[in-house]
Write an enzyme that holds these catalytic residues in place. Structure first.
Site, mmCIF file in Angstrom:
data_model
loop_
_atom_site.group_PDB
_atom_site.id
_atom_site.type_symbol
_atom_site.label_atom_id
_atom_site.label_comp_id
_atom_site.label_asym_id
_atom_site.label_seq_id
_atom_site.Cartn_x
_atom_site.Cartn_y
_atom_site.Cartn_z
ATOM 1 N N HIS A 34 0.868 -1.178 0.000
ATOM 2 C CA HIS A 34 0.000 0.000 0.000
ATOM 3 C C HIS A 34 0.911 1.236 0.000
ATOM 4 C CE1 HIS A 34 1.096 0.108 4.195
ATOM 5 N NE2 HIS A 34 0.564 -1.100 4.387
ATOM 6 N N HIS A 37 4.104 1.362 2.138
ATOM 7 C CA HIS A 37 5.318 0.733 1.600
ATOM 8 C C HIS A 37 5.955 1.626 0.533
ATOM 9 C CE1 HIS A 37 2.916 -2.887 2.875
ATOM 10 N NE2 HIS A 37 4.061 -3.123 3.468
ATOM 11 N N GLN A 153 9.007 -2.592 16.381
ATOM 12 C CA GLN A 153 9.838 -3.280 15.372
ATOM 13 C C GLN A 153 11.016 -2.401 14.960
ATOM 14 O OE1 GLN A 153 8.567 -5.751 11.857
ATOM 15 N NE2 GLN A 153 8.886 -3.841 10.750
HETATM 16 O O1 PAF Z 1 7.301 -4.958 8.650
HETATM 17 C C1 PAF Z 1 7.279 -5.951 7.900
HETATM 18 O O2 PAF Z 1 6.602 -5.963 6.860
HETATM 19 C C2 PAF Z 1 8.068 -7.181 8.307
HETATM 20 O O3 PAF Z 1 8.064 -7.365 9.683
HETATM 21 C C3 PAF Z 1 9.487 -7.191 7.737
HETATM 22 C C4 PAF Z 1 10.325 -6.050 8.306
HETATM 23 C C5 PAF Z 1 9.441 -7.085 6.218
HETATM 24 C C6 PAF Z 1 10.183 -8.504 8.119
HETATM 25 O O4 PAF Z 1 9.514 -9.605 7.607
#
Ligand code: PAF
Length: 285
Positions: A34, A37, A153
């Site tokens: 989307h 990204h 994350q």
């Molecule tokens: O944020 C994400 O889409 C995932 O956690 C990642 C960083 C691509 C790892 O699989």
């Protein structure tokens, strides 16, 4: 745009970009792309990197096999979006390329992964760190771009890169939102129209929290502002509110100062088809 399915192919593509004098920017994704990204791709392009995007639905970061099965897979649309965004190469390996028979090594930040959201999803950040380390080692990019939306994350990946002396620079990119404020997420398509309408309560609660914080409110008052706003929406089931110091994710008490991160999560939809949404805001006071 090159589409590489093996490690050898993507390494050869990266060698060519470097031979042409380009820096390389890595945008790791799990597909179902989307505008959030695409903002990572835009950040890499703004830095003049040759952009390598990866699409890999990483099984080791899913605790629940059902979630892995239900994860949206939209390969053709994703490739079209990446090509239009000016990506130079896409790495989309099959699972056995990333986790060959006998793979047993894991990468884990021992504290940051096992607090907050990591407590509700045990092993999740270990899976993320393991796959991101592998992608860092495969692509050996100059820069890598991650959304700020998954705030924990981002801090986990920053810490891991620092601790393991990863030469790739990790960049956080601000959350992209729909016009009504809902943070973009691959999960949003799973919301019913009613839950989609209700989901704007997440961003609304963060705005309310920011107002309370800017007015000199205490952590308890900021927390209450979020809870009251989300609990007033009958379709939302609040699952987490964490107000923490930026970067370390340590709890904050009293009247906050400096930079704090607020992370919230809520479930929508029926018990047998729950959609968990997260949102975040960093506030400097
Ligand atoms: O944020 C994400 O889409 C995932 O956690 C990642 C960083 C691509 C790892 O699989």
């Amino acid at each position: 745009m090159l589409v590489c399915r093996s490690i050898a192919e993507i390494r050869s593509a990266v060698r060519d970009f470097r031979a042409a004098g380009q820096t390389v920017g890595l945008v790791p994704t799990m597909g179902a792309l989307h505008d959030g990204h695409l903002s990572l791709v835009a950040a890499a392009k703004a830095a003049k990197d040759a952009v390598v995007a990866t699409i890999f639905v990483n099984p080791t970061q899913f605790g629940n096999p059902d979630d892995l099965l239900k994860y949206p897979r939209t390969e053709q649309e994703d490739l079209a979006k990446l090509e239009a965004a000016g990506v130079a190469a896409v790495f989309m390996p099959p699972v056995h390329e990333m986790y060959p028979e006998g793979a047993e090594t894991i990468v884990e930040t021992t504290q940051l992964a096992n607090m907050l959201h990591g407590l509700v999803r045990p092993g999740h950040y270990r899976g993320v760190c393991t796959i991101v380390t592998k992608l860092f080692n495969i692509v050996m990019a100059d820069n890598a771009y991650f959304g700020e939306k998954d705030y924990q994350q981002l801090q986990v990946i920053r810490r891991m890169a620092l601790d393991l002396n990863v030469p790739t620079a990790v960049h956080g990119v601000p959350t992209v939102r729909e016009a009504d404020g809902l943070a973009m997420s691959s999960r949003n398509v799973r919301l019913s129209p009613e839950d989609r309408a209700a989901s704007i309560v997440l961003n609304a609660s963060l705005t309310r929290a920011e107002e309370v914080a800017a007015g000199g409110g205490t952590i308890e008052q900021i927390d209450a502002a979020i809870r009251d706003t989300i609990n007033a929406e009958p379709r939302a089931r609040l699952t987490g509110v964490d107000i923490v110091q930026a970067f370390t994710l340590q709890p904050v008490t009293g009247r906050p100062s400096g930079t704090i991160g607020i992370m919230i999560s809520a479930e929508f939809g029926p018990e047998d088809n729950t959609v968990l949404l997260i949102d975040q805001r960093e506030i400097t006071l």
